[in-house]
Structures are given as structure tokens and as C-alpha cells.
Design a protein around this motif. Structure first.
Motif, PDB file in Angstrom:
ATOM      1  N   SER A  19       0.864  -1.181   0.000  1.00 43.25           N
ATOM      2  CA  SER A  19       0.000   0.000   0.000  1.00 43.25           C
ATOM      3  C   SER A  19       0.897   1.226   0.000  1.00 43.25           C
ATOM      4  N   ILE A  20       0.725   2.022  -1.048  1.00 41.35           N
ATOM      5  CA  ILE A  20       1.537   3.236  -1.177  1.00 41.35           C
ATOM      6  C   ILE A  20       0.962   4.287  -0.229  1.00 41.35           C
ATOM      7  N   TYR A  21      -0.340   4.408  -0.265  1.00 42.26           N
ATOM      8  CA  TYR A  21      -1.016   5.344   0.634  1.00 42.26           C
ATOM      9  C   TYR A  21      -1.770   4.557   1.695  1.00 42.26           C
ATOM     10  N   PRO A  22      -1.917   5.123   2.887  1.00 45.07           N
ATOM     11  CA  PRO A  22      -2.685   4.384   3.897  1.00 45.07           C
ATOM     12  C   PRO A  22      -4.165   4.283   3.531  1.00 45.07           C
ATOM     13  N   ILE A  23      -4.758   3.200   3.970  1.00 44.93           N
ATOM     14  CA  ILE A  23      -6.196   3.032   3.825  1.00 44.93           C
ATOM     15  C   ILE A  23      -6.832   3.713   5.032  1.00 44.93           C
ATOM     16  N   GLN A  24      -7.863   4.510   4.807  1.00 46.38           N
ATOM     17  CA  GLN A  24      -8.494   5.185   5.940  1.00 46.38           C
ATOM     18  C   GLN A  24      -9.845   4.545   6.245  1.00 46.38           C
ATOM     19  N   ALA A  25     -10.097   4.390   7.525  1.00 47.16           N
ATOM     20  CA  ALA A  25     -11.380   3.837   7.930  1.00 47.16           C
ATOM     21  C   ALA A  25     -11.928   4.713   9.047  1.00 47.16           C
ATOM     22  N   CYS A  26     -13.230   4.983   8.970  1.00 51.39           N
ATOM     23  CA  CYS A  26     -13.814   5.818  10.016  1.00 51.39           C
ATOM     24  C   CYS A  26     -15.080   5.181  10.547  1.00 51.39           C
ATOM     25  N   LEU A  27     -15.168   5.104  11.846  1.00 48.57           N
ATOM     26  CA  LEU A  27     -16.365   4.596  12.492  1.00 48.57           C
ATOM     27  C   LEU A  27     -16.980   5.772  13.236  1.00 48.57           C
ATOM     28  N   TYR A  28     -18.121   6.181  12.738  1.00 50.12           N
ATOM     29  CA  TYR A  28     -18.698   7.446  13.163  1.00 50.12           C
ATOM     30  C   TYR A  28     -20.006   7.181  13.900  1.00 50.12           C
ATOM     31  N   ILE A  29     -20.217   7.879  14.979  1.00 48.81           N
ATOM     32  CA  ILE A  29     -21.502   7.720  15.685  1.00 48.81           C
ATOM     33  C   ILE A  29     -22.232   9.048  15.701  1.00 48.81           C
ATOM     34  N   ASP A  30     -23.459   8.987  15.256  1.00 55.11           N
ATOM     35  CA  ASP A  30     -24.272  10.198  15.143  1.00 55.11           C
ATOM     36  C   ASP A  30     -25.479  10.121  16.074  1.00 55.11           C
ATOM     37  N   LYS A  31     -25.942   8.898  16.307  1.00 54.77           N
ATOM     38  CA  LYS A  31     -27.201   8.726  17.047  1.00 54.77           C
ATOM     39  C   LYS A  31     -26.940   8.650  18.556  1.00 54.77           C
ATOM     40  N   GLU A  32     -27.650   9.498  19.277  1.00 62.62           N
ATOM     41  CA  GLU A  32     -27.517   9.537  20.723  1.00 62.62           C
ATOM     42  C   GLU A  32     -27.882   8.167  21.332  1.00 62.62           C
ATOM     43  N   ASN A  33     -27.093   7.773  22.309  1.00 60.09           N
ATOM     44  CA  ASN A  33     -27.329   6.543  23.071  1.00 60.09           C
ATOM     45  C   ASN A  33     -27.187   5.239  22.279  1.00 60.09           C
ATOM     46  N   LEU A  34     -26.506   5.309  21.160  1.00 60.21           N
ATOM     47  CA  LEU A  34     -26.300   4.094  20.374  1.00 60.21           C
ATOM     48  C   LEU A  34     -25.153   3.257  20.929  1.00 60.21           C
ATOM     49  N   GLN A  35     -25.325   1.963  20.868  1.00 58.34           N
ATOM     50  CA  GLN A  35     -24.183   1.069  21.080  1.00 58.34           C
ATOM     51  C   GLN A  35     -23.786   0.551  19.708  1.00 58.34           C
ATOM     52  N   GLN A  36     -22.646   1.030  19.230  1.00 57.12           N
ATOM     53  CA  GLN A  36     -22.183   0.639  17.898  1.00 57.12           C
ATOM     54  C   GLN A  36     -21.327  -0.624  18.008  1.00 57.12           C
ATOM     55  N   ASN A  37     -21.745  -1.689  17.339  1.00 58.92           N
ATOM     56  CA  ASN A  37     -20.987  -2.942  17.364  1.00 58.92           C
ATOM     57  C   ASN A  37     -20.325  -3.173  16.012  1.00 58.92           C
ATOM     58  N   VAL A  38     -19.014  -3.137  15.993  1.00 59.00           N
ATOM     59  CA  VAL A  38     -18.334  -3.380  14.727  1.00 59.00           C
ATOM     60  C   VAL A  38     -17.339  -4.526  14.861  1.00 59.00           C
ATOM     61  N   HIS A  39     -17.056  -5.131  13.732  1.00 60.46           N
ATOM     62  CA  HIS A  39     -16.064  -6.214  13.698  1.00 60.46           C
ATOM     63  C   HIS A  39     -15.182  -5.984  12.474  1.00 60.46           C
ATOM     64  N   ASN A  40     -13.886  -5.910  12.705  1.00 58.92           N
ATOM     65  CA  ASN A  40     -12.970  -5.639  11.608  1.00 58.92           C
ATOM     66  C   ASN A  40     -11.967  -6.764  11.450  1.00 58.92           C
ATOM     67  N   LEU A  41     -11.640  -7.039  10.196  1.00 59.57           N
ATOM     68  CA  LEU A  41     -10.574  -8.008   9.908  1.00 59.57           C
ATOM     69  C   LEU A  41      -9.525  -7.295   9.072  1.00 59.57           C
ATOM     70  N   ILE A  42      -8.293  -7.387   9.504  1.00 60.95           N
ATOM     71  CA  ILE A  42      -7.218  -6.765   8.740  1.00 60.95           C
ATOM     72  C   ILE A  42      -6.224  -7.861   8.410  1.00 60.95           C
ATOM     73  N   ILE A  43      -6.039  -8.070   7.135  1.00 64.28           N
ATOM     74  CA  ILE A  43      -5.221  -9.205   6.704  1.00 64.28           C
ATOM     75  C   ILE A  43      -4.103  -8.715   5.781  1.00 64.28           C
ATOM     76  N   ALA A  44      -2.874  -8.933   6.212  1.00 65.23           N
ATOM     77  CA  ALA A  44      -1.736  -8.627   5.345  1.00 65.23           C
ATOM     78  C   ALA A  44      -1.177  -9.969   4.882  1.00 65.23           C
ATOM     79  N   GLU A  45      -1.423 -10.271   3.629  1.00 67.48           N
ATOM     80  CA  GLU A  45      -0.983 -11.570   3.084  1.00 67.48           C
ATOM     81  C   GLU A  45       0.536 -11.583   2.931  1.00 67.48           C
ATOM     82  N   GLU A  46       1.053 -12.751   2.656  1.00 63.75           N
ATOM     83  CA  GLU A  46       2.495 -12.957   2.588  1.00 63.75           C
ATOM     84  C   GLU A  46       3.215 -11.882   1.762  1.00 63.75           C
ATOM     85  N   GLY A  47       4.244 -11.306   2.377  1.00 65.22           N
ATOM     86  CA  GLY A  47       5.080 -10.350   1.652  1.00 65.22           C
ATOM     87  C   GLY A  47       4.428  -9.012   1.340  1.00 65.22           C
TER      88      GLY A  47
END
Lengths: 408, 251
Positions: free
Chosen positions: A141-169
Motif C-alpha cells: 500500500s503506497i497510501y494508507p487506507i483510511q477507515a472511520c467509524l462514526y456515531i451520530d445517534k444519541e445513546n447508540l451502542q455501535q458494534n463493529v467487527h474488523n478483519l485486517i489481513i496482510a498476506e504474505e510479503g
């Protein structure tokens, strides 16, 4: 691969299981229902109100996508933008991927135990979304990948699951920002992250948190690094937040693999931080470093760190420094465990206030007392993070600059 | 001009300096001699304004301004600067940034560092792991960038190896406008008369005298300015009889 039904069963059994560290949250008080948002095209994302764009930028998300290799943007429970601009790098919403690709199941809930506590359980039972970022074998990756988890709704419980995989080399840089809309005050963010750094791959993961004052945050992340792999994990939180508890774990399972954790935390009055990091060094030649910097302006900050040497010829260092600026409490618990002979492990912990001698020294060079203190504090926070592309380093400096004025 | 009148200074309730009278005119460099613990560093710290050195009596005037109780930064802005013997380390602050602070970004840090053979240290944290000699060069570099009218040097030669002594000596002479300059437009006499920089240098070894033609020597003995005169003559005298000689005058 564990069947999805098994995951559900385990999660249900752990639904009330308290976490060993941090304040216990009553998740029953929060709303987890889905919040629909329209998918934003490129032009639309750029047309967000300036206030919002600025907030996003402070968390590392540039809506223009300039200098970025891809973008993932989730608002509340819904993915509103997701694309990759780089060949060999995939950026996908996790829910869609679970339906589309069978290989995802080789990674999903593979490292983080689903029944670790009620937060992991909740994320398994009521998953909103999250991202999958994967660098294909040999891609950089020449440039970084950007990810944003944003909360707008009052009293929300935001449940997220992320997978980050860097394959061989491969080489992958990810910058994740978590933030809330200006009007939003109270909520919970539960984020499961599983990192796979394969043979000779490099991954840098930088997380910047800009939360609202009444937010509670419970990230749960585990990484696995194979032979010759490198994992750099940066965490920055300099804005007010109610409560954060996290204890990311890394398993160095391959020979000559390396993990480096850097965390910079500025705690404002009323904030409660319990931040740790645990690295297992399981094969000869493994290297690990945990560097923590905490400033308290009236917060409670607990810094934990644990290095476990399970093979000879490993080298690990833990450095934990705290600065009390305007009261509060900093607790520091560095821990080293050596299981075999021939390990080289050390730790260094210091908690104090800004030394008068240093302030006077800078004043004699013409700075005012306040300027001197800020300069010393900036120095304290400027950690030399290794393995980061200069652009990302500049990004981190920018995040520190942005919160500089409010923080001290 | 720096004028110190009838100064008495205490540190943690203990009297360190008594009845100090000192006057440094524009263009003058004074040398301060004295045995260990006689109060030399305390005098410099008091002039710089370190608050733990409590002025109990007397007055310090600089450029006509009463600075007896002024804070350190005010004195720095007025044109007083110091080269420390044992400065603190500032972690995370690069020497390059420190030079920018001193010069208010009006100096070319690289050019300046090269002149002191110190280029390789620009990206290092200020004073972190510096040897004695390196600290001295770092201090001179900062002072050069700051360029104050009154320069206080606390033992600039201590810990400096023979190789760097000439560099340090010549740099101090330049800073204090004491280095011989051939300037076609002005006579050397005129150059001397135009000199404005003031200096106060603490020395134990006297090496600095080989490089800086100082105007006056002073001996500080048990908190009292015991003797004033030609700096070389005083130094020779100390070399022969030691500071014991001061007892004859003060008792």
C-alpha cells in the motif's frame, strides 16, 4: 472453522460476563437497533458539512481521499462509503463479505474469543458492520487506507467487527478514526479487530479516537504475526471520553516476527482510561516493544503492559511514562514474564510532573512559562514511531497538533 | 550595561552571596574566578533570574531596567542569555527545534550547527546522552542562535577535549565580539569601540583566556567579590598561591 451457530451459542453464554478490567457497563441502557443511512457517492461524501468534515479529518479521515489508498466509512450501524483505489488492496464491508466470500470464515472470530466478555458477546449477537481490509500477497500500500467509524445517534451502542489481513510479503498501512458527531454525547462503541500478519508482511495500524464526553469504548483486538512479519500498532486519544478499556493482544508465532505498540493518551477530567497491551513472543528472534505515554489533566489513567517471552533469543522492552499536569491519577503496571532462558526483557516506568528545571531552561531561551510547559509536553508525547511511512507520521503529528490547544 | 548593587542572595535560607557589586559596561567581558562552592554559579543563576535564588537585598539593573525580581523569560527577552554547565535533558525536543526557539526561527540551524561541528546532533533530543564537551557545543549553539546582549558562561571549558577547546574558545570570542575581525571599512580600533556585547565567564582552568581577551577579572570567595583586576594577573596569582591568598584580604 467454527460454524456460525457455535459462535452464537458461545456468545449467548457470555452475554453477562464482566470484563476483568475497567468499569462495568450496563449495556441494557443503550440502543442497538439499526440506523439506516444512505450510501454516499464520492461527491456526496465531499459535500458533508464543514464541521463534520473537520471532525473526520481530526480522526484521520480526509473526505477527499487525497493521499489515501482507500476509504471505509461507517455511520452508526451502516456503511455509507467503501472503496479501494489501490490494486491488490481490498476494502470491504464485513457483513457483505460474510455472505459473499467463504474465506472470510477462516478469519472471523479466529483470534478474539467470542465469549471473552459481554462486549465480545454483544458484538457477535448484534453485529452492525465493520470492515475487511486485505492486502493481497506481495502488494504494497503506497497510501494508507483510511477507515472511520462514526456515531451520530444519541445513546447508540455501535458494534463493529474488523478483519485486517496482510498476506504474505505485503505491506499495508491503515489509519482508523473513531469519532462522534458534535451533537452526540452518550453512547458505546464496541469494536472487535482481528489482525493477521502473514509471512514477511508488514502492517501498521494507527487508531485515533475523538469521542464525545459521555462515550464508553470497549475495543477488543488480537493480532497474529507470522515469520518475519511486522506489526506496528499506534493508538492516540487526546479528547475527552467517559471510559475506555482495552487490552490488545499480539501473538508473535513466527520466527523473527516483530510487534510494536505505541500509545499516546491525554486524559481530561472525568475520563477513565484502562489501557494495556500484551505481547506473546513465541519463537526465537521475536522482538516486541510497548511504548506508552499518558498525560493526566485530572483523569484516571491505568497503563498496563505485559510481555511474555516463551522462546530463547527474544528481545522485548516496555516503556511506560506518565505525566501529571493538572491532577488526576496515573497507575502504571508493567509486567514481564520469562518462560525460558536466553530472553532479553526489560521495562522502564516513570510517573511525574513537568520538571521546573526544564521549564526554566526553556524560559531562559525566551519562551514564556506556558510556552515552555507546552513544549516539554509536546516533547514528552513525541514518540519516535518506527516502521511508519513519513506521511502517516505527519498525520499523527497533525492529530497531536489539533488537540494540542485544548489538551494542555 | 549590567549593574549589580549591594546584592544579597539566599538559597533555601542559606546566604550564598553577600554585598555583591558588579558593573559590566557594553563591550566588556569579565572573568569570574573562585573556588568550588564560592557562589559563582549562584551569581549567574541570580542574574538569569532563577527564582530559588532569593534576592534579599540590593538591586540588579540591566539596560536601565530594574530586573531584580523579573521572571527568567522577561530577562531573556531583554537580552540576557546563558550557557549552562549542566543543563537538563528535554526529551522529545530536537536540538533543531531548540535552535528555532532560541532564534525565534530567524536562524539557519544547519549552517550554525556546522560552524560548531555539531551538525549530526540536530535531530537528537536536547542534551540527551550528550557528553560534557557535546553539552558545551550544544549550549554555545543555542546561545549563538539566541544572540543575547549579555552572555553568561558557566565553565564553558569543563569536559571539553583538547581538540575542541580551540573551537569553543574561538566561538566564545566571536560571540562576545572579541575575535579579531579584519573589516576593510573600519579600523580595528573602531571595531573595538563599536563593541556592545557583554560577557561574564566562569573559569577554573583559565584556558578561555587564551582565546578571549577579557577586560576584567573578579574573584568570588565565600559569597563575596574579593578581588578585581587584570584577569591574567589574577589567574597567575591563583595558580601560584591558590585561593588561600584571598584570606589575606578578607580577614
Amino acid at each position: 472453522m467454527q460454524p456460525l451457530e457455535d459462535i452464537e451459542g458461545k456468545a449467548k453464554a457470555a452475554a453477562d460476563k464482566k470484563a476483568p478490567f475497567g468499569e462495568d457497563l450496563d449495556l441494557g441502557k443503550y440502543d442497538r437497533s439499526f440506523v439506516p443511512h444512505k450510501y454516499l457517492a464520492e461527491e456526496e461524501i465531499c459535500a458533508l458539512p464543514e464541521m463534520e468534515r473537520r471532525l473526520l479529518l481530526m480522526s484521520g479521515l480526509d473526505v477527499t481521499g487525497r493521499g489515501r489508498g482507500g476509504t471505509f466509512f461507517q455511520k452508526d450501524t451502516t456503511v455509507v462509503h467503501c472503496r479501494s483505489l489501490q490494486e491488490g488492496i481490498e476494502v470491504l464491508p464485513i457483513k457483505e463479505s460474510l455472505k459473499k466470500y467463504d474465506w472470510i470464515k477462516d478469519y472471523f472470530w479466529k483470534l478474539v474469543p467470542v465469549d471473552q466478555d459481554k462486549y465480545t458477546a454483544s458484538a457477535a449477537l448484534e453485529l452492525h458492520d465493520g470492515y475487511v481490509i486485505r492486502a493481497l500477497p506481495g502488494s504494497k500500500s503506497i497510501y494508507p487506507i483510511q477507515a472511520c467509524l462514526y456515531i451520530d445517534k444519541e445513546n447508540l451502542q455501535q458494534n463493529v467487527h474488523n478483519l485486517i489481513i496482510a498476506e504474505e510479503g505485503s505491506e499495508l498501512h491503515v489509519i482508523t478514526g473513531c469519532t462522534t458527531s458534535p451533537k452526540m454525547k452518550r453512547g458505546v462503541h464496541v469494536g472487535i479487530s482481528e489482525f493477521f500478519i502473514k509471512k514477511n508482511a508488514k502492517l501498521s495500524f494507527t487508531m485515533i479516537h475523538n469521542w464525545a464526553e459521555e462515550m464508553a469504548v470497549r475495543p477488543r483486538s488480537v493480532a497474529m504475526v507470522e515469520e518475519g512479519g511486522l506489526f506496528v500498532n499506534n493508538y492516540i486519544c487526546m479528547r475527552p471520553v467517559r471510559s475506555i478499556q482495552m487490552y490488545p493482544v499480539t501473538h508473535l508465532v513466527g520466527e523473527d516476527s516483530t510487534a510494536m505498540f505505541y500509545s499516546i493518551v491525554v486524559g481530561t477530567p472525568g475520563s477513565n482510561f484502562d489501557i494495556g497491551g500484551r505481547i506473546f513472543l513465541k519463537k526465537p528472534g521475536c522482538r516486541a516493544e510497548i511504548i506508552q505515554r499518558a498525560i493526566s489533566n485530572g483523569a484516571y489513567v491505568m497503563n498496563r503492559g505485559h510481555l511474555i517471552g516463551e522462546a530463547p533469543d527474544i528481545k522485548a522492552h516496555l516503556e511506560c511514562k506518565g505525566l501529571l499536569l493538572k491532577g488526576g491519577v496515573i497507575d502504571s503496571i508493567p509486567q514481564l514474564s520469562a518462560h525460558v532462558e536466553g530472553v532479553d526483557m526489560s521495562h522502564e516506568a516513570a510517573v511525574g510532573k513537568v520538571a521546573r528545571e526544564e521549564i526554566y531552561y526553556l524560559m531562559s531561551r525566551g519562551l514564556s512559562e506556558q510556552e515552555s510547559i507546552s513544549t516539554i509536553v509536546r516533547g514528552f508525547l513525541s514518540v519516535d514511531i518506527k516502521g511508519l511511512p513519513p506521511m502517516l507520521k505527519a498525520e499523527i503529528d497533525k492529530a497531536i497538533d489539533a488537540s494540542d490547544k485544548d489538551a494542555f | 550595561m549590567l549593574l549589580i548593587e549591594d546584592l544579597q542572595v539566599e538559597l533555601e535560607g542559606k546566604v550564598l552571596l553577600k554585598d555583591i557589586h558588579l558593573e559590566i559596561l557594553p563591550g566588556e567581558t569579565h572573568i569570574l574566578f573562585g573556588p568550588n562552592g564560592s557562589g559563582k554559579t549562584s551569581l549567574l543563576m541570580t542574574i538569569m533570574g532563577y527564582p530559588q535564588y532569593a534576592v534579599k537585598r540590593g538591586k540588579i539593573t540591566f539596560k536601565g531596567v530594574d530586573i531584580t525580581h523579573a521572571p527568567i523569560d522577561e530577562r531573556a527577552r531583554l537580552g540576557i542569555g546563558m550557557s549552562y554547565q549542566r543543563p537538563p535533558t528535554i526529551n522529545g525536543l530536537k536540538l533543531r527545534q531548540m535552535i528555532d526557539i532560541c532564534a525565534k526561527k530567524h536562524a539557519d540551524a544547519e549552517e550554525m550547527a556546522k560552524s560548531l561541528n555539531f551538525f549530526d546532533f540536530l535531530e537528537r533530543d536536547v542534551n540527551a546522552g550528550f557528553s560534557g564537551g557535546e553539552i558545551k557545543r550544544s549550549e554555545l549553539l543555542q546561545l549563538k542562535a539566541q544572540n543575547p546582549d549579555l552572555m553568561l558562561f558557566d565553565e564553558p571549558e569543563s569536559g571539553v577535549d583538547i581538540e575542541n577547546m580551540a573551537l569553543i574558545g574561538k566561538t566564545i570570542a566571536q560571540l562576545l565580539q572579541k575575535a579579531p575581525v579584519k573589516d576593510g571599512s573600519k579600523s580595528m580600533l573602531q571595531t573595538r569601540q563599536d563593541r556592545t556585547r557583554m560577557g561574564l565567564v566562569i573559569t577554573h582552568t583559565g584556558y578561555i583566556l587564551d582565546y578571549v581577551p577579557a577586560d576584567k577579572g573578579q574573584v568570588l570567595y565565600e559569597g563575596i567579590l574579593a578581588c578585581a583586576g587584570n584577569p591574567r594577573e589574577i589567574f597567575q596569582c591563583i595558580a601560584i598561591s591558590g585561593y588561600e591568598e584571598c584570606l589575606k584580604c578578607n580577614l
